[in-house]
Write a protein that holds these residues in place. Structure first.
Motif, PDB file in Angstrom:
ATOM      1  N   ILE A   4       0.859  -1.182   0.000  1.00 37.97           N
ATOM      2  CA  ILE A   4       0.000   0.000   0.000  1.00 37.97           C
ATOM      3  C   ILE A   4       0.889   1.224   0.000  1.00 37.97           C
ATOM      4  CG2 ILE A   4      -0.243  -0.211   2.510  1.00 37.97           C
ATOM      5  CD1 ILE A   4      -3.007   1.169   2.181  1.00 37.97           C
ATOM      6  N   GLN A   6       0.969   5.458   0.147  1.00 33.12           N
ATOM      7  CA  GLN A   6       0.208   6.636   0.548  1.00 33.12           C
ATOM      8  C   GLN A   6       1.140   7.835   0.466  1.00 33.12           C
ATOM      9  OE1 GLN A   6      -1.488   6.328   4.507  1.00 33.12           O
ATOM     10  NE2 GLN A   6      -2.041   8.475   4.529  1.00 33.12           N
ATOM     11  N   CYS A  23      -4.017   7.198  -2.187  1.00 25.20           N
ATOM     12  CA  CYS A  23      -3.618   5.907  -1.654  1.00 25.20           C
ATOM     13  C   CYS A  23      -3.837   4.860  -2.734  1.00 25.20           C
ATOM     14  CB  CYS A  23      -4.473   5.597  -0.424  1.00 25.20           C
ATOM     15  SG  CYS A  23      -4.283   3.953   0.270  1.00 25.20           S
ATOM     16  N   TRP A  35     -10.099   5.261   5.053  1.00 21.04           N
ATOM     17  CA  TRP A  35      -9.360   6.449   5.474  1.00 21.04           C
ATOM     18  C   TRP A  35      -9.634   6.688   6.951  1.00 21.04           C
ATOM     19  CZ3 TRP A  35      -5.426   8.686   3.310  1.00 21.04           C
ATOM     20  CH2 TRP A  35      -5.290   8.731   1.923  1.00 21.04           C
ATOM     21  N   CYS A  91      -4.351   5.608   5.427  1.00 18.78           N
ATOM     22  CA  CYS A  91      -5.108   4.782   4.499  1.00 18.78           C
ATOM     23  C   CYS A  91      -4.853   3.324   4.848  1.00 18.78           C
ATOM     24  CB  CYS A  91      -4.660   5.080   3.065  1.00 18.78           C
ATOM     25  SG  CYS A  91      -5.514   4.123   1.805  1.00 18.78           S
ATOM     26  N   GLY A 104      -1.020   2.175   5.306  1.00 14.10           N
ATOM     27  CA  GLY A 104       0.035   2.960   4.708  1.00 14.10           C
ATOM     28  C   GLY A 104       0.824   3.666   5.801  1.00 14.10           C
TER      29      GLY A 104
END
Lengths: 112, 112
Positions: A4, A6, A23, A35, A91, A104
């Motif tokens: 992931i 971000q 993200c 979020w 995220c 993230g």
């Protein structure tokens, strides 16, 4: 493997300016996306979650909005930032609601 | 809300000691999860315990779940300086709404 991303990591924005945090998730399909906002020394507040493209659920009415234009892309936006929007934004994704979430590295937003 | 509530808020221990923190929740859950957050970073999943489980181990971590009391505990044995972090519990609701609810977190400081 899944990852992931971000960005940005930090952001300083003036009051009244717009916001866009992005993200993206790699290595999986149709993830649940989230979020969160974390105020200093506090827990996580869920802002938005999405179970699919174009499907956004808002947990807290506020100055922010979210969009999911692609399966693995989740965007947090604001048209006009407020001082109270400052915080640490995270995220996350998960396969489903009863599996672990992967986060993230977060965006530190300071509204001045 | 199914938001977990950790207790105590902050814990300072000597390296080698055990650290215990608790989490309570209010409604029926599918599972409960524990996460760690190093300062200024994203959360990292540690362990998940399902509602039909009572105890789970992962390395130096031991998690218990008491659904009758709606509470969970996380024990870190033989703590190390690297365990210094904030620890959060999160509950996955039994009735599906696709989101984890996080508690406020426990800050643990392990003194070398």
């Amino acid at each position: 493997s899944q990852t992931i991303h971000q960005w940005p990591a930090t952001l300083v924005q003036p009051v009244g300016s717009p916001l866009s945090l992005e993200c993206t998730v790699e290595g999986t399909s149709n993830p649940n996306l989230y979020w969160y906002r974390q105020a200093a020394g506090r827990g996580l507040q869920l802002l938005f979650y999405s179970v699919g493209i174009g499907q956004i659920s808002s947990e807290v009415p506020q100055n922010l909005s979210a969009s999911r234009p692609q399966d693995r892309q989740f965007i947090l936006s604001s048209k006009k930032l407020l001082l109270s929007d400052s915080g640490f934004y995270l995220c996350a994704w998960s396969v489903s609601q009863d599996t672990e979430a992967f986060f993230g590295q977060g965006t530190r937003l300071t509204v001045v | 809300s199914q938001q977990g509530e950790e207790d105590p808020q902050a814990l300072s221990i000597q390296e080698g000691e055990n650290a215990t923190m608790n989490c309570s929740y209010k409604t029926s859950i599918n599972n409960l999860q524990w996460y760690r957050q190093n300062s200024g970073r994203g959360l990292v999943h540690l362990i998940l315990i399902r509602s039909n489980e009572r105890e789970k181990h992962s390395g130096r971590l031991r998690v218990t779940l008491d659904t009758s009391k709606k509470s969970s505990s996380l024990l870190i044995t033989a703590s190390r300086a690297a365990d210094t972090a904030s620890y959060f519990c999160a509950t996955a609701p039994y009735y599906g709404n696709n989101r984890l609810a996080f508690g406020k977190g426990n800050q643990v400081v392990v003194i070398p």
